[in-house]
Motif scaffolding. Structure first.
Motif: not given
Ligand code: UD1
Length: 377
Positions: A34-39
């Motif tokens: 899971v990529h949170t999308g913070q970057h």
């Protein structure tokens, strides 16, 4: 065993790459990413996926940038739904960024065991957002994988049980060892005009990174640091890949008046590793770079008053020089004169940390009999 892995910011990607690689060697593990999308920038995220062979995330929460509370809350809300749907046997988090603490909190509240890789590091400086993230994540974690001995003491002092703490080495160094031979093929030194004629060794150069809020958020502090670096740049070219946080705060005027410093866009993993491995000197406020330079035996000056990674100073090539321009220039001059600190490699920084971590998790799940939730100690 279904392991749900969380990444959000650039250094998470470097740490998860060797762990996922190891997980994929074991058919009994089902890794979910899971990529949170913070970057979200190509240069802070996508390029790392491509170069390090990280599989596409199964889910991207696309939270983006925001204040600490906002970003953490967005991740909390979104990850909870994924955890309920996916029912992992554990959630694995790395490092100390907002994504790390948010995912740990959501998992712990659902009774899902939390595995923290790079646990126990403490700067004892609560003005650092990462320090708060580290303390909270460790308080919530069931499995604490540490990179250095000091981390064990820190965790015991905070009431963690010794049998939940495992000294396994450093997954960031696993990545470095795997990718260094590939990075050596990078042409970045030539592209930056540093290489000698006919592919000869590059000319000596220094490498700089700065992105800590304590160094870049105040224009006065940032200007003073860059003035000191400009002095150093009179003696040796300084390459400065600029983090977006820092870029936002650099006025065009400042950049023009510091002509000796080469401002470049953030670099991909292989180009950065290539430059770091051949640098005469690295100046940084990053956590990971203190470790990577220790592993490479490259002199490192850390522009901070403290470090949560003390082994890089006691055993490695790292020296804390803080924000004092005089101290920074003096320390750099010493290194340029050849008075460098001889370092040694910390215990277990041998490229096998991921292997140790996955072996322990598999052993634990076998003893417990595998079904969901049984990783709970
Ligand atoms: C985050 C981590 C820090 C880590 C660093 C590595 C926290 C609290 N901080 O800091 O520990 O060392 O990542 O890079 O989790 N931005 C972009 N593009 C992006 C992401 C961010 O332009 O893809 C800009 C935005 O303006 C944003 C700013 O950079 O507001 C800061 O991003 P953020 O994720 O909040 O923190 P970092 O400084 O990157």
């Amino acid at each position: 065993m279904r392991i749900l892995n969380i990444v959000g910011a650039r250094p998470n990607l470097v740490k998860i790459a060797p762990l996922l690689r190891e997980m994929r060697r074991h058919p009994e593990i089902e890794p979910i990413l899971v990529h949170t999308g913070q970057h979200y920038d190509e240069k802070l995220s996508d390029v790392f996926f491509r170069q390090m062979g990280i599989p596409e995330p199964d889910v991207n929460l696309e939270v983006g940038s925001g204040s600490h509370a906002w970003q953490t809350a967005e991740i909390l809300k979104k990850i909870e739904l994924i955890l309920i749907e996916c029912k992992p046997d554990c959630v694995l988090v790395v490092g100390d960024v907002n994504s790390t603490v948010a995912a740990s909190l959501a998992a712990a509240k659902l009774g899902i065991p939390v595995v923290h890789v790079e646990a126990g590091l403490r700067s004892f400086d609560r003005t650092m957002p990462e320090e708060i993230n580290r303390i909270v994540t460790d308080a919530l974690s069931d499995y604490l994988f540490v990179t250095e001995e000091d981390a064990i003491e820190n965790l015991i002092r905070e009431g963690k049980h010794r049998e939940r703490i495992y000294l396994v080495g450093n997954v960031m160094i696993d990545a470095l060892k795997q990718f260094l031979p590939v990075a050596q093929k990078s042409k970045i030194a030539e592209e930056l005009g540093l290489a000698g004629p006919n592919g000869a060794q590059p000319r000596p150069y220094a490498l700089l990174t700065l992105h800590r809020p304590s160094n870049v958020d105040s224009p006065e502090t940032l200007a003073a640091l860059l003035q000191a670096i400009a002095e150093i740049a009179n003696k040796i070219p300084v390459i400065f890949p600029v983090h977006p946080r820092t870029k936002e705060r650099l006025s065009a005027a400042a950049a023009n008046s510091l002509a000796g410093i080469r401002f470049v866009a953030p670099l991909g993993y292989l180009d950065f590793l290539s430059l770091m491995s051949r640098a005469r000197l690295v100046l940084t406020d990053s956590g990971g770079i203190q470790e990577e330079t220790t592993s490479l035996g490259v002199p490192c000056l850390t522009l901070r008053e403290n470090t949560e990674r003390p082994v890089t100073v006691t055993e490695g090539t790292n020296e804390l020089v803080g924000q004092d321009p005089k101290k920074i220039i003096e320390a750099a001059n010493k290194i340029l004169k050849g008075e460098t600190k001889k370092g040694r490699i910390p215990r277990y920084w041998d490229g096998k940390a991921s292997e140790r971590i996955i072996d322990i998790l598999l052993r634990e799940s076998r003893t417990a009999g595998v079904p969901a939730g049984t990783l709970r100690p």
